[in-house]
Enzyme design. Sequence first.
Site, PDB file in Angstrom:
ATOM      1  N   GLY A  15      54.137  28.482 -71.604  1.00  0.00           N
ATOM      2  CA  GLY A  15      54.330  29.873 -71.969  1.00  0.00           C
ATOM      3  C   GLY A  15      55.254  30.633 -71.059  1.00  0.00           C
ATOM      4  CG  ASP A  55      48.405  23.770 -57.967  1.00  0.00           C
ATOM      5  OD1 ASP A  55      48.876  22.839 -57.276  1.00  0.00           O
ATOM      6  OD2 ASP A  55      49.085  24.389 -58.800  1.00  0.00           O
TER       7      ASP A  55
END
Length: 419
Positions: free
Chosen positions: A29, A138
């Site tokens: 996206g 992450d």
Amino acid sequence: MHVAPLSPEDPTELGGYELLGRIGHGGMGQVYLGESPGGEPAAVKVIKPSVVDSETRQRFAQEVEILKTVWGARIAALLDADPEADRPWLATEYIEGLDLSRHVGSHGPLPALLTASLGATLAEALATVHKQGLLHRDLKPANVLLGPNGPKIIDFGLAVFAESSASLTAPNTVVGTPSCMPPEQANGEKPLTPAVDVYALGAVLLFAASGHLPYRADNIHVLFHQVIDATTTPDLSGAPAELVPLLTAMLAHQAQDRPPLDEVVRRCRALIEAQGLKVAQARRRLTSYTAAPEHFLDELLAVPRTGRSAKALSEAAAVPADTPPGRQRPPLPDPPSPQLLVTPPDAPDHMSADTPATPSADSTGEAAACGGVHGQTTAQPAARRKDRGDTGRRSLLHSAQARITAQRLREAYAARTPF
């Protein structure tokens, strides 16, 4: 700050947020700079229509539910979301400033004192997340934004509950940033523990202090081998000597050998106090050193007054010569045309947390680690220019004039750039 005008295919409004420009993109996206009806800036993440299916919606909804549970002074807050919309979207706090990757790339490594301050701040923030039963999984330089009120952590799209084996990814899929992930995560071990974030924080601090990550390789397969090989030690070259013992411990191959986050905070405090400063003083120095210059989005979107060229407008937005060191704004690039005053995006993947780590590293092996930003650059109150035009009033983003200008920007950009 990298803001590109909207293309003709982009929405101009989502969930009440007016979309002003593009600030990041990824495989799933786009991320836009948005503004609420009340003027609150936001980073609005939208899933591409081409990838919207039941599985994507489920993952997106899980991400939203996780973000609802994450809170803290150093965490970019979730503002609103609608995973059931035709184009699923979520809005998070917009943080105006460079991410750590871009800051080090532009200004060089941080001094040891400021790296220790960054370490204490981020370790405390991660400890708060861990108390909520979550892991980040992450953390990397691009997920640390250097805002006007200090650093903040973003992109919890990979976060999972620490006590659960539940995953947002398919079985046997390793997801994350290879250069910053610990061996157990690279090996796909489950369940993961808070030690994964300790290791990633060590990699972030090494990058902040030296400009490089623990491992570098020509391709992703070699990089993974270096990470999981117990005989290959992290490259700590360039790190200040006083930080090496802490970084060595945080980057230990075995999870049980890494210090807990409260110990990381304590050791960072000791490094700061050894230089005769209190932690709060070091934090203020860090913020002063890394904070973005005054926000100039209004100037970029404002209609130039008669007789003023786009280049003249850019020069007018430059910082005065007597601005203190550390607050200098890089000069605005010459615009490609008088109608286009916003630079095209070279911001890294804003949504890299949604995609698995597949062989895609660049020649340095650090593309995945330093090439992904939350795209945000921080929500501080805009410092207004004294020159407000012939009427004595500034141009408002929601004014008819600004909307006309934004449309012209979109048309000019679309004419020059393929999407």
